[in-house]
Structures are given as structure tokens and as C-alpha cells.
Motif scaffolding. Sequence first.
Motif, PDB file in Angstrom:
ATOM      1  N   TYR A  14       0.833  -1.206   0.000  1.00 25.52           N
ATOM      2  CA  TYR A  14       0.000   0.000   0.000  1.00 25.52           C
ATOM      3  C   TYR A  14       0.870   1.259   0.000  1.00 25.52           C
ATOM      4  N   VAL A  39     -10.928   7.945  -5.797  1.00 26.47           N
ATOM      5  CA  VAL A  39     -10.004   8.234  -4.701  1.00 26.47           C
ATOM      6  C   VAL A  39      -8.623   7.804  -5.184  1.00 26.47           C
ATOM      7  N   LEU A  44      -5.855   7.478  -0.576  1.00 27.73           N
ATOM      8  CA  LEU A  44      -6.278   6.270   0.120  1.00 27.73           C
ATOM      9  C   LEU A  44      -5.252   5.855   1.170  1.00 27.73           C
ATOM     10  N   TYR A  45      -3.981   5.961   0.826  1.00 27.95           N
ATOM     11  CA  TYR A  45      -2.928   5.590   1.779  1.00 27.95           C
ATOM     12  C   TYR A  45      -2.915   6.530   2.983  1.00 27.95           C
ATOM     13  N   GLN A  47      -5.395   8.354   4.138  1.00 26.52           N
ATOM     14  CA  GLN A  47      -6.581   8.083   4.944  1.00 26.52           C
ATOM     15  C   GLN A  47      -6.417   6.782   5.732  1.00 26.52           C
ATOM     16  N   GLY A  48      -5.755   5.800   5.103  1.00 22.94           N
ATOM     17  CA  GLY A  48      -5.490   4.545   5.788  1.00 22.94           C
ATOM     18  C   GLY A  48      -4.573   4.723   6.982  1.00 22.94           C
ATOM     19  N   GLU A  75     -15.264   2.147   1.306  1.00 20.79           N
ATOM     20  CA  GLU A  75     -14.933   2.131   2.748  1.00 20.79           C
ATOM     21  C   GLU A  75     -14.368   0.778   3.171  1.00 20.79           C
ATOM     22  N   LEU A  78     -10.720   0.995   2.458  1.00 22.00           N
ATOM     23  CA  LEU A  78     -10.143   1.937   3.417  1.00 22.00           C
ATOM     24  C   LEU A  78      -9.972   1.266   4.774  1.00 22.00           C
ATOM     25  N   TYR A  81      -7.017  -0.992   4.621  1.00 23.48           N
ATOM     26  CA  TYR A  81      -5.785  -0.208   4.752  1.00 23.48           C
ATOM     27  C   TYR A  81      -5.498   0.062   6.233  1.00 23.48           C
ATOM     28  N   ARG A 158     -11.099   8.036  12.049  1.00 24.97           N
ATOM     29  CA  ARG A 158     -10.070   8.515  11.109  1.00 24.97           C
ATOM     30  C   ARG A 158      -9.623   9.936  11.470  1.00 24.97           C
TER      31      ARG A 158
END
Length: 638
Positions: A14, A39, A44-45, A47-48, A75, A78, A81, A158
Motif C-alpha cells: 500500500y 479516490v 487512500l494511503y 486516509q489509511g 470504505e 479503506l 488499509y 479517522r
Amino acid sequence: MDNRIVAPTLAQLYFQAAERYGELPAFATSKGPLNWHPVSFRELYEQGLDLATGLIRLGVQPGDHIGLFSDNRVEWILADYGIQLSGAVNVPRGSDVTEEELVYIINHSGIKVAFVEDPEFLDRVMLQKERLPNLESVILMDGGESHFTGVEQLGNVRKAGADHRSDGDESAVRRMAETDPKDLFTLIYTSGTTGTPKGVMLTHSNMMSQMEMIPIDLSCTDRVLSILPVWHIFERVFEVYTISCGACTYYSGVRTLAEDLLQVEPTFMGSAPRLWESLHQRILDGVRQAHPVRRFLFRTGYGLAHYYKASLFFMRGNDLRLEPVSRWVRAIMYLMHMLRWVLLLPWYGFFNAAVLEPVRQRTGGALKATVSGGGALPSEIDQFFNDLGIPVLEGYGMTETSPVIAVRTPEKLVVGTVGPLMPKTDIRIVDLESGAILFPSDKSGGGRGKKGEIEVRGPQVMKGYYRQPELTKKTIRDGWLRTGDLGMMTYNDCLKILGRRKATVVLSSGENLEPEPIEMCLKQSPFLENCMIVGQDQKHIGLLALPSLEGFQKAGMSVETLEELIQNPETKKRIRQEVRSRISRQRGFKRHELIRDIRLIPEPFTVGDEMTGLFKLKRHRIEEKYASLIREMYEREG
């Protein structure tokens, strides 16, 4: 050029994908016609990482089992991740899970924190809360505030993680670095076709072996449509593989699939046999209802394509070879096929462009290939689409092997097989009675063409079943995993699947038969929606049949409901005629494979009850549900 990322762990993959592909779209969700919300890999990374930090602040420790109960949505990835970057283990399941399975999975795996899809699923979990003593926190992925205690919003978790990261918290980065390839990345509970779900332990190295070995080239320019349940390892591997290659995954659904195919124009997708069976039926229905001239043009075009492709496949060495043939015979056949190919080429070229291309447009017109897995693809449907010019690359695998064992490629597309073995993968074919190894062998042919149980060894084989050491020992012996599937190696080194050992019906006479080929043949009838063979320990086999309301209506029967259809005496009479014509000695079936009795069932098989997420029959469940109908077939013989 193959530029896929192969990293030691999923978390590292990731991270590297974000570094390499940056602002390119990774996943896209439909917000309406021609309105896809993407996204990026970088977004994405990041947010992960925020979510992983938030999970750590909730008390998640390395190796903890985190539940993920949701169907396909951005989601979901996510949440994965966040789980992987926090060093935890993903325990996924779709919304079709029953209450009993849900309670079993949460308790057996020791889940303390779980993601749930929406308020409806949250209610299902909370209604079982007294039976879930170890579940401490539930994270709601989509929905408003909850009145339940211990429930967090994904966005809030998050955001809390993002705030801590802005203050210098690098706990998620440290967890990512500390994760070992031998650690579990997921614990997948099988869908229970044979009883209680089993927890399959897969490691990061299992998953990364797939990233390294999958023989399909994708790039940043590819568009991949996601239609299968992502909690299943088959779809999950392809979603991770698209991340590895920098391609974009578009989330679709059964209801919007026809639209999404035309809007996205995918170049690749994972698929299940049910999808192709449905599309095949729609195409044939359209042909039957078309003007006689159009029917003639399609049948002529398809007939030309069938013989043209057969010759092309033979010249490329991609014909189905179940028996040895001398070089001289093949040389003569090669010349004959070459002559036929040359004669058909101009005619095929015209009909392919004018008649078959509009049919291919139903899949978007850009599909380079699709891998069908999760069940056997009926041979006539397999042949139909490959003749049509839609390359269906059937594959074979199981949850316990991460999952791919063998898969066809555009270069090695042998219809009727699941293709050559994956690199670094060994199989052997074992005699069911003696246990002798039939393939590989030192004898002539090397054991090719011999039928037996498939055993597999390779880097994709699971660590074992969670908290079930005895079952693990029974399944994996000396590094070889017993698949329970029957198969053989062809003479051009492709694997052919012949059925399921556990599905084998043994009659009181001692005769064995595989129900799946019989069922697949019957399901091609427009009058049958679904069916299942029964007859274990009986003198003969019987059939549980679900008549097709649509099929009978199109044939002119005036019925409005399935109940009316079943009560109509003509229904069973017509189905008996279909069974006799399709399952007969003249069509190659043996005497003990002929169906002697039929019972109509009153309602469709549903996912989560009688079928798995990939539409496999849960035979034990169906036998339990319709035990009285089955007894009726045989009680007079008792």
C-alpha cells in the motif's frame, strides 16, 4: 511491460503504491449515471494511515483480529488499509452472513473491534450483543449517529487518528515496519458448504506470492470492474493486484452491472459462472426474438467463429488433449486445420465485424480478458464466449490457497480446462482408493489423463485452520494440501477439474457419480432456474428442481407466481421431458447417472442460506431444508 509492485507485506505494498502511482485513481464509486467519484492511491494511503492511528488509539494491538462485515464499497478497502497499517488481522464477511455464523465468527476468532457496513447491520450485531462477550467496539462505516454504547463512526476514528498524526504520532508507520511476511494478514471463514465455517489463516507472504505469480498484465491505463464479494479471497486478490499494477477498480453491483459495463468499458474483471450463464441466456433470448434475417446472420456468424476458433486453437496448441496423439497424426490434423482456417478467414472477418462485434459491446467493448472462478463454468457457455471473442480465462483455486492454483492465459487458453499451474506451484493427482500418486509419474505420459484427487504445494498454501490443529493436520500432510477436488492433467499440461470429492454421491450399489456435471447440463434448460442432485446411499439419484417462472412464461404458460407454476401439472411434466432429453445414455451419461424421480421446490435458493456468496450450493443445508421431499422419493423403496 510488467511493472507490478511485489512487497514483503500488504502494508508495504500500500505504501509503495502511493509512492509510485500518487494521484492516479485507485478506486471509483458511482454517484449516478456517468458520475464516478475516484479516490487516488496517495489519498487512500493517507486516509489509511489516519484510520490505523485511530485504531491504535482505540487499543488495537499487533496481531489483533478486526472484524470487517460489509459488502463491496470503497470504505471496505479503506478499512482494510487501516487494519493492515496498524499491524492487525482482517476478519471479513459479507452482509449475507446469518446470525449464527456471525456470532460464531466473532467469538471463535476473538474479535474485539469490528467494522460494520450500515445501521441495519449494526442492529443485527447489537441484537446478539449478549452472546458476544469479547466484542468491545463497533465502527459504523456508513450512517448517522448511533444510540448504542461502544459504537464509533469511521469518520470520527479517522479524524482522531489524523489529529494525532499532525501532533507527530508515527505509531502506524512503526507498526507497518514491524509487520513480518509470516504474520497473518487475514482470517477468512469459509462459507460453510459442508458445515461449520472454518477459519483459514493466510499470511502476508501467501498474498504476496499471488502478486508475484498472477500471469495477467495490467497497467495504469486499465479499468477493472468489481462485481464479486470482496470479502472472498478471489475478488480480494484481484483488488490488491490492481493496486499493485496501478489500475483503477470501479465498484459495481448486480443491479447496475449492465449499465456499468457500458459506462466503464472495463478492460478486465473477475467474474463467476453465474454472470456468464445469465448473459448467455440473455443473448440467446435476444436472438430468438429477433427478425429471422438477424437470427440467420447471428447463427451464421457464430458458426463461422466456432470453426475458425477451433482451427486457430489447434494450430496454437490450445486444443483439449485428454489422450495421447502421435506427432504424425497431429501434423496431418495441423495441415487440415490450417486449410480450414485460411478458407474461413475472409468470411469470419466480415461476420466478426458486422455481426459479432455488436454482441461483444454488451460487455463494454474493451474487455481484454475476464477470469471466471468460484465454481465450474459450463463447457458450452465457456465455448460460446471464447468463440464469440470474449476471452474468458477460467481459473481454479480455493480459499486455502490464497486462492489461485491454476489459471488460463491468453497464450494458453484451452477451453475445458482451468489452464496451466501458477509458477512455483506443484500438484499431484492421487488415486482415491489406493492413495497412489498417478501424476506425476515415470510411466508413459507421465500420469497425464489419469483421474484422482488434486493435492497442491506452493507458497500460496495457507498456514492452517484457526484453532483447529487436527483439521489442519488432516488437510495438509507433508506440505501437500488435499483439495477434495477431482481432476487430471491434460497432454498439453493444463489442469482439468472433474468434480468435487465431497460432492460425490455414492449409491447403495457402490456406484459413484459426480452431481455437478449433471446439474450444469440441466441448468442450461430455459425451464430450470436451479437444481440439486440427491441420492446418497440410495438405489438411484433424484432431483430437487426449481422451475423457472420466466422460462415457462416465455413458453406461453399463463402463471403469475412460482406457487402457481408448481401447482400446475404441466410444469412437472415439462421438466421431466427436459430431464429425460438432457440426461440420457445417448448424450453420454451412464445408467446410474439417470434421474428416476423429481421433486419441485417452492422457493429459490438464496445467498447466505442455500448458496454461498459465489453461488455454490450448500448441499448439507439444502438436504436439511428439503429432507421431507427427499424422503418422499425413496420411502416406497424402503
